[in-house]
Scaffold this active site. Sequence first.
Site, short mmCIF file in Angstrom:
data_model
loop_
_atom_site.label_atom_id
_atom_site.label_comp_id
_atom_site.label_asym_id
_atom_site.label_seq_id
_atom_site.Cartn_x
_atom_site.Cartn_y
_atom_site.Cartn_z
N HIS A 17 5.43 7.13 -6.21
CA HIS A 17 4.73 5.87 -5.13
C HIS A 17 4.54 5.15 -5.94
O HIS A 17 3.51 5.15 -6.48
CB HIS A 17 4.25 6.71 -4.15
CG HIS A 17 3.54 5.40 -3.00
ND1 HIS A 17 3.51 6.23 -2.26
CD2 HIS A 17 3.50 4.61 -3.14
CE1 HIS A 17 3.10 4.98 -1.15
NE2 HIS A 17 3.23 3.71 -2.56
N HIS A 19 5.03 1.36 -7.20
CA HIS A 19 5.55 -0.63 -6.85
C HIS A 19 5.94 -0.75 -8.45
O HIS A 19 4.72 -1.26 -9.07
CB HIS A 19 5.27 -0.96 -6.12
CG HIS A 19 5.09 -0.51 -5.00
ND1 HIS A 19 6.02 -0.80 -3.60
CD2 HIS A 19 4.17 0.34 -4.06
CE1 HIS A 19 5.70 -0.22 -2.96
NE2 HIS A 19 4.65 0.79 -3.64
N HIS A 197 7.13 3.82 3.91
CA HIS A 197 5.63 3.38 4.21
C HIS A 197 5.35 4.11 5.32
O HIS A 197 6.18 2.98 6.18
CB HIS A 197 5.32 2.31 3.42
CG HIS A 197 5.19 2.32 1.81
ND1 HIS A 197 6.08 2.65 1.28
CD2 HIS A 197 3.99 2.11 1.14
CE1 HIS A 197 5.59 2.27 -0.10
NE2 HIS A 197 4.84 1.95 -0.07
N GLU A 200 -0.14 3.72 6.69
CA GLU A 200 -0.81 3.94 5.92
C GLU A 200 -2.94 3.10 6.66
O GLU A 200 -3.27 2.89 6.35
CB GLU A 200 -0.64 2.57 4.44
CG GLU A 200 -1.74 2.21 3.95
CD GLU A 200 -0.57 1.37 2.86
OE1 GLU A 200 0.72 0.52 2.81
OE2 GLU A 200 -1.13 0.78 1.86
N ASP A 278 0.55 4.47 -6.73
CA ASP A 278 1.60 2.86 -5.74
C ASP A 278 1.25 1.90 -6.56
O ASP A 278 2.25 1.09 -6.75
CB ASP A 278 -0.11 2.35 -4.43
CG ASP A 278 0.47 1.78 -3.19
OD1 ASP A 278 1.45 1.82 -3.28
OD2 ASP A 278 -0.38 1.28 -2.53
N ASP A 279 0.17 0.77 -6.79
CA ASP A 279 0.39 -0.52 -7.33
C ASP A 279 -1.01 -0.65 -8.66
O ASP A 279 -2.20 -1.36 -8.01
CB ASP A 279 -0.06 -1.33 -6.28
CG ASP A 279 1.03 -1.55 -5.28
OD1 ASP A 279 1.91 -2.38 -6.15
OD2 ASP A 279 0.76 -0.90 -4.13
#
Length: 323
Positions: A17, A19, A197, A200, A278-279
């Site tokens: 996961h 991005h 997703h 969340e 994630d980011d």
Amino acid sequence: MAMPGDAVDALAKAELHIHIEGSLEPELAFALARRNGVDLPYGSVEELRRAYSFTRLQDFLDIYYQGMSVLRTEQDFHDLAWAYLERARADNVRHAEIFFDPQGHTARGIPFATVIDGLHRAIRAAAGKLGIEASLIMCFLRHLDEADAERTLDLALAHREKFIGVGLDSSEVGHPPAKFRNVFRRAREEGLRLVAHAGEEGPPEYVWEAIDILGVERIDHGNRAMEDRALVARLARDQIPLTLCPLSNLRLCVVRDLAEHPLRRMMEDGLLVTVNSDDPAYFGGYIGDNFRAIGKALDLGASELAAIARNGFRASFAARPAG
Ligand code: HPA
Ligand code: ZN
């Protein structure tokens, strides 16, 4: 007993996961802005980093889409992915399934081929040069309509061998998975792997829809599944993996404090949980930082952290034949 940081480094990891646009560090953003003659509405790297203060998902997304404006050429997309892959190697990542958001680029007039060719060139090189087996998963932006996702899938199918699956991301609440039932059906018919997703910020019903209507094989985040015991039982029975992102949850106020993160309770309920970034450029850490932070907050021991790292490989599409 918390695990020493260097022991986390020693664990071989799979990241499921991430991005790629969320790995754009402010330094690289400024370098690309200069290279491409793009104006960023920030005076310095420090000022941009200070803007990374969020109270919910949408605050982050607004800055994330703005950041993408510096990405214009095939070389830019290559350099973005290469920077992530080198950083991931330092965290002992051996396998990565990497999200990208083509609609964030095609909407700005960047051809789909420019995006995927740059990313794909980097991940191809990573196998030999870094020892990382990486692949791409194309995400549909859920705040756009299904027709836009369908057109994106059409564009992508001309590059079928360069990506392994499709996902669903962006603003969750108000955009339930069922909105994308037709495009996911078509992706499945093309032999693509499916993730989304869900849970969340959105309710447990969105996780049910992702599983039962879209037919996804993994849930990205899934935190709010814990509000529904029948859903927890289903995730446990079918060993549907959750790709958790602790520092993201903290920075987007999905949890108030990492000590309240559901990861340990999920393990006790028999769920297949993984830890991811994630980011990472926006949320204060890469995968190793996420392992260390959640390990400390929940007092996870060496064997628990090692089990979570192994789960990353078990939950990967390399380990799971297409159904
Ligand atoms: N959630 C939804 N969409 C996203 C995220 C996220 O954490 N990161 C990038 N796009
Ligand atoms: Zn995400």
